[in-house]
Write an enzyme that holds these catalytic residues in place. Structure first.
Site, PDB file in Angstrom:
ATOM      1  N   ARG A 171      -4.307  -7.110 -10.839  1.00 26.48           N
ATOM      2  CA  ARG A 171      -5.478  -7.767 -10.099  1.00 26.48           C
ATOM      3  C   ARG A 171      -6.723  -7.163  -9.972  1.00 26.48           C
ATOM      4  NH1 ARG A 171      -3.460  -7.108  -4.054  1.00 26.48           N
ATOM      5  NH2 ARG A 171      -2.007  -8.832  -4.539  1.00 26.48           N
ATOM      6  N   ALA A 223     -17.361  -5.698   6.294  1.00 23.66           N
ATOM      7  CA  ALA A 223     -17.930  -4.845   5.419  1.00 23.66           C
ATOM      8  C   ALA A 223     -18.249  -5.565   4.037  1.00 23.66           C
ATOM      9  CB  ALA A 223     -17.438  -3.486   5.050  1.00 23.66           C
ATOM     10  N   GLU A 224     -17.580  -6.336   3.488  1.00 26.46           N
ATOM     11  CA  GLU A 224     -17.509  -7.036   2.258  1.00 26.46           C
ATOM     12  C   GLU A 224     -18.711  -7.900   2.005  1.00 26.46           C
ATOM     13  OE1 GLU A 224     -13.218  -6.631   0.140  1.00 26.46           O
ATOM     14  OE2 GLU A 224     -13.660  -8.602   1.488  1.00 26.46           O
ATOM     15  N   ARG A 235     -12.905  -3.905   6.800  1.00 23.04           N
ATOM     16  CA  ARG A 235     -13.284  -3.922   5.504  1.00 23.04           C
ATOM     17  C   ARG A 235     -13.503  -5.246   5.013  1.00 23.04           C
ATOM     18  NH1 ARG A 235      -9.009  -0.401   4.744  1.00 23.04           N
ATOM     19  NH2 ARG A 235      -7.411  -1.922   4.406  1.00 23.04           N
ATOM     20  N   GLN A 241      -9.970  -1.508  -9.203  1.00 27.09           N
ATOM     21  CA  GLN A 241     -11.135  -1.891  -8.626  1.00 27.09           C
ATOM     22  C   GLN A 241     -12.503  -1.680  -9.391  1.00 27.09           C
ATOM     23  OE1 GLN A 241     -10.753  -0.611  -4.005  1.00 27.09           O
ATOM     24  NE2 GLN A 241      -9.843   1.250  -5.438  1.00 27.09           N
ATOM     25  N   LYS A 262       0.806  -1.209   0.074  1.00 30.32           N
ATOM     26  CA  LYS A 262       0.017  -0.117  -0.077  1.00 30.32           C
ATOM     27  C   LYS A 262       1.106   1.294   0.107  1.00 30.32           C
ATOM     28  CE  LYS A 262      -4.496  -1.402   1.838  1.00 30.32           C
ATOM     29  NZ  LYS A 262      -4.233  -2.690   1.406  1.00 30.32           N
ATOM     30  N   LYS A 315     -13.427  -6.003  -6.693  1.00 28.51           N
ATOM     31  CA  LYS A 315     -14.560  -5.411  -6.643  1.00 28.51           C
ATOM     32  C   LYS A 315     -14.415  -3.872  -6.086  1.00 28.51           C
ATOM     33  CE  LYS A 315     -18.262  -8.730  -7.209  1.00 28.51           C
ATOM     34  NZ  LYS A 315     -19.501  -9.268  -6.730  1.00 28.51           N
ATOM     35  N   GLY A 316     -13.625  -3.945  -4.861  1.00 31.08           N
ATOM     36  CA  GLY A 316     -13.360  -2.594  -4.467  1.00 31.08           C
ATOM     37  C   GLY A 316     -13.972  -2.831  -2.876  1.00 31.08           C
ATOM     38  N   ALA A 317     -13.234  -2.164  -2.054  1.00 29.12           N
ATOM     39  CA  ALA A 317     -13.693  -2.293  -0.454  1.00 29.12           C
ATOM     40  C   ALA A 317     -14.066  -0.841   0.065  1.00 29.12           C
ATOM     41  CB  ALA A 317     -12.546  -3.175   0.138  1.00 29.12           C
ATOM     42  N   ASP A 327      -0.920  -2.162  -4.336  1.00 28.38           N
ATOM     43  CA  ASP A 327      -2.346  -2.176  -3.926  1.00 28.38           C
ATOM     44  C   ASP A 327      -3.125  -0.894  -4.245  1.00 28.38           C
ATOM     45  OD1 ASP A 327      -3.257  -4.686  -2.981  1.00 28.38           O
ATOM     46  OD2 ASP A 327      -2.517  -4.119  -0.920  1.00 28.38           O
TER      47      ASP A 327
END
Length: 320
Positions: A195, A302-303, A299, A174, A108, A198-200, A145
């Protein structure tokens, strides 16, 4: 949009930004116990044990040293040192060189200084370059990332600079971001490892699709672009609809088993991970470790409703 996506997910993600809640969660033994489902430990020895188990089951690995949004150069330097130590540990495994590298680290950029007020992007690039140089020496891939949408332009600019010297550097796109189809087309044409997830993050409707069906449709459109390009798609999803769509896209685009891979998160759908690997596919597991686990853990809750249910059930059992 379902109740979980409309109501629960924004509340959970908001909790991830509350410093007081973070401190409370980190002190609760039950939280830390449940976190181990998603984060195998806090030190290199912990993650190396997980790497050994995953490699024994023919799964590939991507390791993330948890941490983001560092506030000073010293913290960014500490993150670099943690990655260098991790790469040195990975080098002792003696993995055989292969077209698809079995070991990878994920970075990151905000943990490497990207958000610092003075020269943050330059500092993050230099720090990422130091990690890539060590990774090249020990035969490990690096993937950069994605974070929230405000960092995307900076992140992709850094990735382009890194790929000028390290063509094997990958990045994350994403699918819920409305810009991602254009980004997929650019990086697929340049032969990059991408990679696709979907996105978080809790993004506004001005930049992101928010409904489940819309996000899935965008993911499949992005994946078709990547599969038709000259790069290396990494299908990062636990969604059965997406996983089921992959074999046909592979056949349509004449790809072989080493021309793409599946990716899943440590602790989620382990049986499906093993099934795909057992069928001869490349399956890479994203393994996070470190003390800064709170944001990552939130996260994950929340996914998927199943993750939140698992956490709440564990809390209830602990209180009996």
């Amino acid at each position: 949009m379902g109740v979980f996506q409309r109501v629960a997910r924004p509340v959970i993600l908001a909790a991830g930004r509350r410093e007081g809640l973070r401190r409370t969660a980190e002190r609760l033994p039950v939280t830390r116990d449940v976190v181990h489902r998603f984060v195998p430990g806090e030190c290199i020895a912990d993650v190396m044990n997980s790497v050994e188990r995953l490699r024994d089951s023919r799964r590939l690995v991507s390791i993330d040293h948890l941490g983001e949004d560092v506030g000073d150069a010293e913290a960014a330097d500490a993150s670099v040192e943690a990655y260098l130590a991790l790469l040195d540990a990975l080098s002792t495994r003696g993995e055989e060189p292969a077209t698809v590298r079995p070991l990878e680290v994920s970075l990151k950029l905000s943990a490497l200084g990207q958000a610092l007020p003075r020269d943050g992007e330059k500092i993050a690039l230099e720090n990422a370059r130091a990690i890539c140089e060590r990774a090249q020496r020990v035969g490990v891939w690096v993937t950069v990332d994605a974070e929230d949408h405000t960092t995307t332009d900076s992140t992709l600019s850094i990735v382009r600079d890194l790929r000028a010297d390290f063509r094997w550097v990958g990045t994350v796109l994403q699918a819920y971001l409305k810009r991602s189809r254009a980004d997929c087309a650019e990086f697929a044409a340049s032969g990059a490892r991408i990679r696709l997830c979907k996105g978080a993050y809790d993004e506004p409707t001005s930049v992101a699709f928010r409904g489940r069906d819309d996000v899935t449709a965008s993911y499949l459109q992005c994946l078709r672009i990547l599969m038709a390009g000259s790069g290396y798609p990494m299908v990062a999803s636990h969604d059965p609809e997406i996983i089921d769509a992959v074999p046909a896209l592979v056949r349509e685009n004449g790809r072989g088993v080493d021309d793409f891979e599946y990716q899943m998160l440590y602790g989620i759908r382990d049986g499906e991970q093993r099934r795909l690997a057992g069928e001869g596919n490349n399956v890479r597991i994203y393994v996070p470790f470190g003390t800064q686990w709170y944001g990552y853990f939130v996260r994950r809750l929340a996914e998927r409703p199943a993750n939140l249910t698992f956490f709440l059930r564990a809390l209830a059992e602990r209180r009996r």
